[in-house]
Design an enzyme around this catalytic site. Structure first.
Site, PDB file in Angstrom:
ATOM      1  N   ARG A  34       0.762  -1.215   0.038  1.00  0.00           N
ATOM      2  CA  ARG A  34      -0.045  -0.045   0.075  1.00  0.00           C
ATOM      3  C   ARG A  34       0.950   1.207  -0.129  1.00  0.00           C
ATOM      4  NH1 ARG A  34      -2.784   0.866   5.283  1.00  0.00           N
ATOM      5  NH2 ARG A  34      -1.315   2.659   5.347  1.00  0.00           N
TER       6      ARG A  34
ATOM      7  N   HIS B 106      -3.878   4.555   4.507  1.00  0.00           N
ATOM      8  CA  HIS B 106      -5.068   3.895   4.530  1.00  0.00           C
ATOM      9  C   HIS B 106      -6.164   4.211   3.704  1.00  0.00           C
ATOM     10  CE1 HIS B 106      -8.173   0.595   5.701  1.00  0.00           C
ATOM     11  NE2 HIS B 106      -8.762   1.709   6.134  1.00  0.00           N
TER      12      HIS B 106
ATOM     13  N   TYR C 165       3.149   5.580  11.350  1.00  0.00           N
ATOM     14  CA  TYR C 165       3.499   4.271  11.854  1.00  0.00           C
ATOM     15  C   TYR C 165       4.267   3.464  10.862  1.00  0.00           C
ATOM     16  CZ  TYR C 165      -0.618   3.740   8.631  1.00  0.00           C
ATOM     17  OH  TYR C 165      -1.325   3.595   7.716  1.00  0.00           O
TER      18      TYR C 165
END
Ligand code: TPP
Ligand code: MG
Length: 358
Positions: free
Chosen positions: A257, A261, A270
């Site tokens: 990815r 998100h 993160y």
């Protein structure tokens, strides 16, 4: 003496086009046509430019929220190219490429993410719409596949999910049923290494997601999800198996990815930027472009001309989306139940009365 042995699963990663844009094996005949290569490459860019525009609309307050498919386009594009029109797609929220290929309009995708569920009423009427509750679509797909089987229809059902979804009960229940009932189902896991901020290493102790197929007694296959050609080759076989009564297949498409998100997330909190940069070097459009440069004389001016044409197409769709009248607030009451329960009906009347008074 020990009875317990460590099992080393053997699920090799299938690849036909490497990151430098070189074909590593002979292509199946149906992928050998260079006109198809150009069509597929254009569709990958159609998806990417649309996706970029959707994020920009959200950032400027013109779209509610949006789940980007940046870096995962090849998986969904291959799905769109190999499914037959009468096969049934049960998508998740990063399937823009397949949906666009199946006739869903960009303005409908924007309408949905703009907060109006009428956006989901587009494309083939037998396809299902986006499923936001994680993994529930896999049970729906197993249900649809059961109906096809009971009616002896020669169509395949293809559903998709993320790596995180493969930890949910729905995943196991649906695939168990698919195995036992030998359903015409293909499940493609978009293994993008993250479930929001949870990395794959904290998601599962399994070495691969494809190996989960073993427990259901069905074939599992692991594919480079950044390789349109390998994805298309594997899907062709899996879909044909489903259509001809040979049962379900689990496909793990390995990718990364390259975006947050959704627009409600910030992955810089993160994710290691170096890992993202390393993954970006393997992304699907870049390697496809290199192939076209090696084999088809593709150059910067061909690229510019293609992007300009696609941007015109996207601009017209965005204009249509922005010109839509706002959705009716009553819609939030009207479509949840076939027969509206009394308390909801009261809430609706109350709300209409307040609106009339204001
Ligand atoms: C049943 C359910 N639980 C939690 C959520 C919140 N949620 C939205 S996306 C997501 C992570 C999904 O990760 P993955 O399956 O890997 O798909 P990806 O978004 O990475 O493509 C979660 C937990 C949800 N939508 N539905
Ligand atoms: Mg994921």
């Amino acid at each position: 003496m020990s009875f317990i042995r460590e099992v080393t699963p053997d699920f090799p990663l299938h690849c036909l086009l490497d990151a430098s844009g070189r074909l590593t094996a002979a292509l199946p005949d149906f992928l050998a046509d260079q006109a198809l290569w150009l069509e597929a490459y254009t569709h990958l860019w159609r998806t990417r430019l649309f996706d970029r525009r959707a994020v920009a609309l959200q950032r400027t307050g013109q779209l509610g929220t949006y789940a980007s498919c940046l870096g995962q386009e090849a998986i969904s594009a291959a799905i769109g190219f190999r499914m037959h029109p009468d096969d049934i797609l049960v998508p998740y929220y990063r399937d823009q490429a397949a949906q666009l290929r199946r006739g869903v309009h960009m303005q409908s995708i924007l309408r949905f993410w703009g907060g109006d569920e009428w956006g989901a009423h587009d494309g083939p009427p037998h396809d299902l719409s986006w499923c936001i509750p994680i993994a529930t679509q896999i049970t729906h797909a197993a249900g649809v596949a059961t109906a096809l089987k009971l009616r002896h229809l020669p169509q395949a059902v293809l559903t998709t999910c993320g790596d995180g979804a493969s930890s949910r009960g729905d995943f196991y229940e649906a695939l168990n049923l698919a195995g036992v009932w030998h359903l015409p189902l293909v499940l493609v896991i978009n293994n993008n290494q993250w479930a929001i901020s949870v990395p794959l290493s904290q998601q599962t102790a399994a070495a691969t997601l494809a190996q989960k197929a073993v427990a259901f007694g069905i074939p599992g296959v692991r594919v480079d999800g950044n390789d349109f050609f390998a994805m298309a080759a594997v899907l062709e076989e899996a879909l044909q198996r489903a259509r001809t009564g040979k049962g379900p297949t689990l496909v793990e498409a390995v990718t990364y990815r390259l975006c947050d998100h959704t627009t409600a997330d910030d992955m810089s909190r993160y994710a290691d930027p170096a890992a993202r940069d390393a993954a970006a070097a393997l992304e699907p459009l870049l390697r496809f472009r290199r192939l076209l440069e090696h084999e088809c004389g593709w150059d910067e001016s061909s690229q510019q001309a293609m992007e300009a044409e696609l941007n015109r197409e996207i601009a017209a769709e965005v204009d249509s989306y922005l010109a839509l009248p706002p959705s009716r607030p009553e819609d939030m009451f009207d479509y949840l139940y076939a027969a509206m329960p009394e308390d909801l009906s009261r809430q609706k009347s109350d709300w209409l009365a307040r609106r009339a008074a204001s």
